[in-house]
Design an enzyme around this catalytic site. Structure first.
Site, short mmCIF file in Angstrom:
data_model
loop_
_atom_site.label_atom_id
_atom_site.label_comp_id
_atom_site.label_asym_id
_atom_site.label_seq_id
_atom_site.Cartn_x
_atom_site.Cartn_y
_atom_site.Cartn_z
N LYS A 27 -4.18 9.94 -2.29
CA LYS A 27 -2.85 9.50 -1.85
C LYS A 27 -1.78 10.02 -2.81
CE LYS A 27 0.14 5.49 -1.99
NZ LYS A 27 0.35 4.11 -2.40
N PRO A 79 0.79 -1.23 0.00
CA PRO A 79 0.00 0.00 0.00
C PRO A 79 0.83 1.30 0.00
CG PRO A 79 -0.90 -1.57 1.58
CD PRO A 79 0.39 -2.15 1.10
N LYS A 108 5.83 8.86 -11.95
CA LYS A 108 4.49 8.47 -11.53
C LYS A 108 3.78 9.62 -10.81
CE LYS A 108 1.15 5.75 -9.79
NZ LYS A 108 0.09 5.18 -10.57
P1 NAD Z 1 -4.21 -3.35 -1.84
O1 NAD Z 1 -4.44 -2.70 -0.52
O2 NAD Z 1 -5.36 -3.98 -2.56
O3 NAD Z 1 -3.07 -4.49 -1.70
C1 NAD Z 1 -1.96 -4.39 -0.86
C2 NAD Z 1 -1.67 -5.78 -0.31
O4 NAD Z 1 -0.49 -5.70 0.49
C3 NAD Z 1 -2.77 -6.33 0.60
O5 NAD Z 1 -3.19 -7.61 0.13
C4 NAD Z 1 -2.13 -6.40 1.97
O6 NAD Z 1 -2.61 -7.49 2.76
C5 NAD Z 1 -0.67 -6.57 1.59
N1 NAD Z 1 0.25 -6.20 2.67
C6 NAD Z 1 0.26 -5.07 3.42
N2 NAD Z 1 1.28 -5.10 4.29
C7 NAD Z 1 1.93 -6.27 4.08
C8 NAD Z 1 3.04 -6.88 4.70
N3 NAD Z 1 3.70 -6.29 5.70
N4 NAD Z 1 3.44 -8.09 4.23
C9 NAD Z 1 2.77 -8.71 3.23
N5 NAD Z 1 1.69 -8.18 2.63
C10 NAD Z 1 1.28 -6.97 3.06
O7 NAD Z 1 -3.52 -2.23 -2.75
P2 NAD Z 1 -3.45 -2.20 -4.35
O8 NAD Z 1 -4.67 -1.51 -4.89
O9 NAD Z 1 -3.06 -3.53 -4.85
O10 NAD Z 1 -2.24 -1.16 -4.55
C11 NAD Z 1 -0.89 -1.54 -4.32
C12 NAD Z 1 0.01 -0.38 -4.72
O11 NAD Z 1 -0.20 -0.08 -6.10
C13 NAD Z 1 -0.27 0.91 -3.94
O12 NAD Z 1 0.96 1.52 -3.65
C14 NAD Z 1 -1.10 1.73 -4.92
O13 NAD Z 1 -0.95 3.12 -4.71
C15 NAD Z 1 -0.51 1.30 -6.26
N6 NAD Z 1 -1.43 1.42 -7.40
C16 NAD Z 1 -2.71 1.02 -7.31
C17 NAD Z 1 -3.56 1.15 -8.42
C18 NAD Z 1 -5.00 0.70 -8.34
O14 NAD Z 1 -5.76 1.03 -9.25
N7 NAD Z 1 -5.42 -0.04 -7.31
C19 NAD Z 1 -3.07 1.67 -9.62
C20 NAD Z 1 -1.73 2.03 -9.72
C21 NAD Z 1 -0.90 1.91 -8.58
#
Ligand code: NAD
Length: 296
Positions: free
Chosen positions: A246, A66, A171
């Site tokens: 964010k 995250p 980004k």
């Molecule tokens: P999400 O919250 O769905 O997934 C994050 C995952 O990380 C979760 O499954 C959580 O359990 C896991 N996690 C957290 N702490 C952890 C730890 N200590 N050890 C192991 N696992 C852990 O988030 P997302 O939507 O997949 O986004 C991930 C990243 O991608 C973020 O930085 C976000 O800003 C970026 N992003 C997201 C999008 C989007 O559309 N969702 C688009 C571009 C970029």
């Protein structure tokens, strides 16, 4: 095909992990959420019980977490990556985090002997699932070359943005532009409608005139002209208000750190903050159209 450790199997990571397994890599997957690991196993990965188990023997370690604090913890805690991964492993962080955090993490990990890149993505969940993400990569030429083939199993466009942190810099600037352009597009559609043009008529004209932009032609915030845009689906995300907020806050912090003037970025941050405060956190960010129309 390589041994890949994948940590962070959420909305984005699950599809990316599945695409690596589909491409033939031996992927070991770890997340704090056991259900996410189960899903990764069903898409061809092997489940890991700890980070140590996940990264053992990995040639590449991918994180999709995250925020910066999670990446720091997963890299440097005593039970984290750098305590257990082979020094020959390439560490690829795809999370969206601050430029300064990315540079600190790279510098600490490289001091420990690792090769690292920051490789944040553009494209969202649909592109993560389809393997069509855009990667913006920061790191040395050698680190980029080592990562490129693997990233191309998850994405369509792989850009080398320069030194460590430059992927996050690209980004953050890109997403600030997107946040601003979505508000600008909403204002233009609202103005045109109040002056007597339908959304379809204004789209027909402006999409071929100088106001044309991605927020209009691919993701139109006014219902009607672009059938696939969230505006036609009750502004279901897509890319959530929380994510845009964010990213805009990261851009504001980055701007302040280098004295870059970002007045519209600041205003956009306040507008998305208002949407977040109004409880629209999980709606698609193009819901800003409703705020411009005075419906929120
Ligand atoms: P999400 O919250 O769905 O997934 C994050 C995952 O990380 C979760 O499954 C959580 O359990 C896991 N996690 C957290 N702490 C952890 C730890 N200590 N050890 C192991 N696992 C852990 O988030 P997302 O939507 O997949 O986004 C991930 C990243 O991608 C973020 O930085 C976000 O800003 C970026 N992003 C997201 C999008 C989007 O559309 N969702 C688009 C571009 C970029």
């Amino acid at each position: 095909m390589g041994n890949v450790a994948f940590i962070g199997l959420g909305n984005m990571g699950s599809g990316m992990c599945a695409n690596l397994a589909k491409a033939g890599h031996r992927v070991k997957a770890y997340d704090l959420n056991p259900q996410a690991i189960e899903q990764a196993v069903s898409s061809g990965a092997t489940g890991a019980t700890t980070i140590a188990d996940c990264v053992a023997n990995a040639e590449y370690v991918i994180t999709m977490l995250p925020a910066g604090k999670h990446v720091h913890r997963v890299y440097f805690d005593p039970d984290g990556i750098t305590s257990h991964a082979l020094k020959t492993a390439v560490l690829i962080d795809c999370s969206t985090i601050a430029v300064s955090e990315a540079r600190d993490i790279a510098s600490q990990a490289e001091t420990l002997g690792y090769t690292t890149v920051d490789a944040p993505v553009s494209g969202g969940v649909a592109a993560a699932n389809a393997g069509t993400l855009t990667f913006m990569v920061g790191g040395s030429d050698a680190a980029f070359t080592q990562s490129q083939d693997l990233l191309s199993n998850m994405g369509k466009n792989i850009f080398h943005a320069g030194v460590s942190g430059n992927g996050q810099a690209a980004k953050t600037a890109n997403n600030m532009l997107l946040g601003i352009s979505m508000i600008a597009t909403s204002e233009a559609f609202n103005l045109a409608e109040k002056l007597g043009l339908s959304a379809e008529k204004f789209f027909e004209i402006s999409s071929k005139a100088s106001g044309q932009c991605w927020s209009m032609t691919s993701y139109c915030p006014a219902p009607g002209p672009v059938p696939t845009s969230p505006a036609n689906n009750d502004y279901t995300a897509g890319f959530a208000v929380a994510m845009m907020l964010k990213d805009l806050k990261l851009a504001q912090d980055a701007g302040q750190s280098v004295s870059a003037s970002t007045p519209l970025g600041e205003h956009a941050t306040n507008i998305y903050q208002h949407l977040d405060d109004a409880g629209l956190t999980s709606k698609d960010f193009s819901v800003v159209m409703q705020q411009i129309k005075g419906e929120i």
